[in-house]
Design a protein around this motif. Structure first.
Motif, PDB file in Angstrom:
ATOM      1  N   ALA A  18       0.836  -1.198   0.000  1.00  0.00           N
ATOM      2  CA  ALA A  18       0.000   0.000   0.000  1.00  0.00           C
ATOM      3  C   ALA A  18       0.873   1.251   0.000  1.00  0.00           C
ATOM      4  N   LEU A  19       1.975   1.151   0.718  1.00  0.00           N
ATOM      5  CA  LEU A  19       2.887   2.291   0.705  1.00  0.00           C
ATOM      6  C   LEU A  19       3.602   2.326  -0.644  1.00  0.00           C
ATOM      7  N   GLN A  20       3.576   3.431  -1.280  1.00  0.00           N
ATOM      8  CA  GLN A  20       4.206   3.496  -2.591  1.00  0.00           C
ATOM      9  C   GLN A  20       5.715   3.384  -2.440  1.00  0.00           C
ATOM     10  N   ALA A  21       6.305   2.614  -3.315  1.00  0.00           N
ATOM     11  CA  ALA A  21       7.736   2.351  -3.217  1.00  0.00           C
ATOM     12  C   ALA A  21       8.617   3.606  -3.150  1.00  0.00           C
ATOM     13  N   PRO A  22       8.308   4.733  -3.858  1.00  0.00           N
ATOM     14  CA  PRO A  22       9.254   5.850  -3.861  1.00  0.00           C
ATOM     15  C   PRO A  22       9.676   6.286  -2.463  1.00  0.00           C
ATOM     16  N   VAL A  23       8.733   6.330  -1.539  1.00  0.00           N
ATOM     17  CA  VAL A  23       9.111   6.784  -0.203  1.00  0.00           C
ATOM     18  C   VAL A  23      10.114   5.820   0.426  1.00  0.00           C
ATOM     19  N   LEU A  24      10.016   4.556   0.059  1.00  0.00           N
ATOM     20  CA  LEU A  24      10.877   3.544   0.667  1.00  0.00           C
ATOM     21  C   LEU A  24      12.250   3.455   0.008  1.00  0.00           C
ATOM     22  N   GLN A  25      12.438   4.214  -1.072  1.00  0.00           N
ATOM     23  CA  GLN A  25      13.706   4.116  -1.813  1.00  0.00           C
ATOM     24  C   GLN A  25      14.842   4.834  -1.099  1.00  0.00           C
ATOM     25  N   THR A  26      14.480   5.794  -0.249  1.00  0.00           N
ATOM     26  CA  THR A  26      15.508   6.625   0.376  1.00  0.00           C
ATOM     27  C   THR A  26      15.303   6.637   1.883  1.00  0.00           C
ATOM     28  N   VAL A  27      16.378   6.442   2.585  1.00  0.00           N
ATOM     29  CA  VAL A  27      16.275   6.390   4.052  1.00  0.00           C
ATOM     30  C   VAL A  27      17.235   7.394   4.665  1.00  0.00           C
ATOM     31  N   TYR A  28      16.723   8.182   5.591  1.00  0.00           N
ATOM     32  CA  TYR A  28      17.564   9.091   6.376  1.00  0.00           C
ATOM     33  C   TYR A  28      17.593   8.544   7.797  1.00  0.00           C
ATOM     34  N   ALA A  29      18.757   8.077   8.193  1.00  0.00           N
ATOM     35  CA  ALA A  29      18.803   7.337   9.458  1.00  0.00           C
ATOM     36  C   ALA A  29      19.680   8.024  10.489  1.00  0.00           C
ATOM     37  N   HIS A  30      19.149   8.117  11.683  1.00  0.00           N
ATOM     38  CA  HIS A  30      19.877   8.653  12.827  1.00  0.00           C
ATOM     39  C   HIS A  30      21.096   7.778  13.104  1.00  0.00           C
ATOM     40  N   SER A  31      22.257   8.402  13.113  1.00  0.00           N
ATOM     41  CA  SER A  31      23.450   7.602  13.390  1.00  0.00           C
ATOM     42  C   SER A  31      23.863   7.838  14.836  1.00  0.00           C
ATOM     43  N   GLY A  32      23.156   7.194  15.721  1.00  0.00           N
ATOM     44  CA  GLY A  32      23.458   7.334  17.145  1.00  0.00           C
ATOM     45  C   GLY A  32      24.410   6.241  17.547  1.00  0.00           C
ATOM     46  N   GLY A  33      23.962   5.414  18.464  1.00  0.00           N
ATOM     47  CA  GLY A  33      24.783   4.301  18.914  1.00  0.00           C
ATOM     48  C   GLY A  33      24.598   3.088  18.023  1.00  0.00           C
TER      49      GLY A  33
END
Ligand code: GCV
Length: 676
Positions: A18-33
């Motif tokens: 249901a979620l359109q793939a474009p949003v899932l193509q890019t990830v911004y991830a917190h680089s904590g621990g």
């Protein structure tokens, strides 16, 4: 296609998410621990596993909020994107939310982020990831523990899935990739603690807390740490003399206190975030404070003070009972033991001691009442112990879906005022508040490729994590989730789910209906031996004779029923109100006692055993329907277990029915075959 190794984290192509793939193509991830980094990696792996592509990964700082993508972080780091409603969640809690064109997964902490990622992937795999998600979850249980009863020689006490995942020939010996995969499975259902060695700390396991082993223990702990899982070590209370060569292990002896403090300091140098020690003391031959005339509070508090400077906790088991009983003595009742030992100590334990109480008063029987300590303890931290490994529930040969039982436990009302069901009593400890802080359960895993011996027993590991995270879930909901995640949407999932739900009632019927316990082969605990424990020292009797069976636990009997809150004490003490599935636990009844269905107790014993066998036979036939649906090896390995289960059910049916026929001389009113 089912790859048994991957359990509920199967690789498969999810169609039309249901979620359109474009949003899932890019990830911004917190680089904590390292847990946050693992969460990002799990997201990447998960998308690859389910959608077949690997998203581009960027640091959170690269995402402006305008840039379309998935934002992975903590609630604090995603503050700008999150609506204020998120608020503060408990440790491990998370929010999954679509915000404009973006998807946010925000944990209260890094572990929460990891759980949020796994929940999102699970929804995706189940076809439930809507394009407008707004989900917020918190774990009900702060402590979600797996206990391993693994020995350093590589054997696993009560293990039915091959040798230990951790040890061989007296040493740590494991495949780090396999441990990582195990940690992933556990974290995916929210597990946050693991004890890595048997509570019976014998032979070389006593050396685990010495430098010869601590480097390896630390390396194992490091793998689990990335997945938000902290390690406990089981220790032997007698170590100061057996290991330290002191003349005593008396908890009030200053030399003993010093020994443990120094030992704790050493261990914490290797594993700085060790969760603490797990202790089985004065139980089934293990040393403990009673040997020195001390109380369990003396013993636990001494250890608690040793680990306290390091942030550690002591989990102290309440499985304390006299295992040298005389069967001739009817006045003594093992079921009373945990309450009798620990209730008088309520409030006497330090604030970093947590009592671990088996769910029932005996020992993981097919059906026992919930221990009367729950609801009664008011001033002591405590958790409940369950058993995932199928010691009394079929050795992972017989199918026995345990969330069926756990759902009943969660819904048991302790009757200490309103909202006093087990599931209502679970929560976070705080000053003056002592809820059930969580659960520990003995693992059902080993080196077998499918982890659990019986492939469908994976549902028990999965179900444990799910139900302690959310005790409002039903066994049926969990069975559905697991079946879809494991088998996809075809007929195999449908059959697996259906079989899971049939399995517990069938097992209970041919094995131990009406709360009768311990008719099982002594030591092994598989297959019938009706009087196997009857004249033994373990205190587990049913005392069947020609007229009656069961133990009178009313006030006029052993008085066990009076350990409950008044309402439950009255409920259990009267056979008319006692739940029938516990009737023989609380009462000694004549075979001509009339049950709710109008039949005698004896006829009900016959009926349940005939029915249980027939249901096992039907389960085998149902599984055969998947012959051309599943991979041959999966199909065959489960098939052979159903065949062995049927042989086992046949022994239970015939031995039990013959036993009671011989005792009473009364046959089955429906004329079915009972052997002489
Ligand atoms: C680890 C039962 C089991 C034992 C187990 C014990 C316990 O008695 O049969 O194998 O020992 O429980 O929980 O400590």
């Amino acid at each position: 296609m089912l790859n048994e190794y991957h359990c509920w984290l199967q690789r498969r192509t999810v169609k039309n998410p249901a979620l359109q793939a474009p949003v899932l193509q890019t990830v911004y991830a917190h680089s904590g621990g390292e847990v946050a980094s693992q969460a990002a990696e799990e997201f990447r792996r998960g998308i690859e596993r389910l959608l077949g592509f690997s998203p581009a990964m960027y640091p959170l700082s690269a995402g402006t909020g305008e840039s379309v993508g998935v934002y992975l972080g903590t609630i604090a780091t995603l503050e700008k994107q999150l609506p204020r409603a998120a608020g503060k969640l408990c440790a491990g809690g998370f929010v999954i939310k679509t915000a404009g064109k973006n998807l946010l997964i925000a944990g209260q902490d890094e572990a929460g982020l990891l759980y949020g990622v796994f929940r999102f992937l699970s929804l995706l795999a189940q076809g439930k990831a809507e394009d407008n998600i707004d989900l917020q979850e918190e774990p009900a249980s702060p402590l979600r523990i797996i206990n391993h009863w693994d020995n350093l020689d590589g054997t696993v006490e009560r293990g039915y899935a091959g040798p230990s995942l951790f040890y061989r020939n007296g040493h740590f010996d494991y495949d780090p990739q396999r441990i990582e995969d195990y940690a992933r499975l556990l974290a995916s259902v929210g597990i946050n603690r693991i004890s890595i060695n048997n509570v019976n700390v014998r032979a070389e396991a006593k050396l685990l807390i010495t430098e010869a082993y601590l480097t390896d223990a630390a390396a194992l702990a490091a793998i689990f740490r990335r997945f938000g899982i902290r390690v406990f070590l089981s220790i032997n209370f007698g170590a100061p003399w057996s290991l330290g060569k002191l003349p005593t292990a008396d908890p009030l002896d200053p030399a003993v206190t010093t020994w443990w403090k120094e030992r704790a300091a050493l261990i914490y140098r290797y594993i700085p975030d060790l969760a603490g020690f797990l202790v089985k003391a004065d139980s089934e031959g293990e040393p403990g404070p009673f040997q020195y005339g001390r109380t369990h509070a003396d013993g636990a508090n001494m250890l608690a003070q040793a680990v306290k400077p390091h942030g550690g906790e002591i989990i102290w088991r309440c499985f304390v009972y006299n295992c040298q009983q005389d069967w001739r003595d009817h006045s003594f009742d093992r079921a009373r033991a945990a309450y009798d030992h620990f209730m008088p100590l309520d409030g006497a334990f330090d604030d970093n001691v947590i009592l671990q109480i088996k769910f029932g008063p005996y020992d993981f029987q097919v059906r026992e009442p919930v221990s009367p300590l729950f609801g009664a303890l008011r001033k002591t931290r405590h958790i409940m112990e369950l058993q995932i490994t199928q010691e009394y529930t079929g050795h992972q040969i017989d199918l026995c879906y345990l969330p069926w039982l756990w759902e009943d436990i969660m819904r048991f009302d302790t009757a200490y005022g309103p909202d006093s069901r087990i599931k209502d009593l679970i929560g976070q400890h705080s000053e003056g508040r002592f809820p059930i802080e969580g659960f520990a359960a003995v693992a059902n895993t080993g080196l077998d490729r499918n982890w659990t011996g019986h492939t469908l027993a994976q549902a028990n590991l999965y179900g444990y994590g799910r139900i302690i995270w959310n005790p409002a879930l039903s066994a049926a909901e969990i069975a559905r989730e697991w079946s879809v995640l494991s088998f996809g949407f075809g007929p195999a999932a449908h059959t697996a789910e259906n079989l899971l739900l049939k399995s517990y009632p069938a097992y209970e019927k041919y094995n131990a209906p009406f709360g009768v316990c311990f008719m099982v082969t002594p030591g092994l605990h598989y297959g019938p031996n009706i009087e196997g424990y009857e004249y033994s020292r373990w205190g587990t009797y049913h005392r069947a004779d020609a007229q009656a069976i069961g133990i009178d636990r009313r006030p006029a009997g052993t008085g066990y029923s009076d350990q409950y809150a008044a309402k439950n004490a009255a409920l259990f003490a009267d056979p008319a109100s006692c739940p029938e599935n516990l009737l023989l636990f609380f009462h000694r009844l004549r075979y001509d006692y009339i049950m709710k269905n109008g039949e005698t107790l004896l006829q009900n014993i016959y009926d349940t055993h005939f029915e249980g066998y027939d249901e096992a036979a039907a389960m085998l036939e149902q599984w055969k329907g998947l012959k051309n649906v599943l991979e041959t090896d999966v199909y065959q390995s489960v098939l052979s277990r159903f065949e062995r289960q049927l042989a086992n059910a046949r022994e239970w049916r015939d031995q039990i029915n013959t036993y009671f026929f011989r005792k009473t001389g009364i046959g089955d009113k429906r004329g079915r075959m009972i052997y002489e």
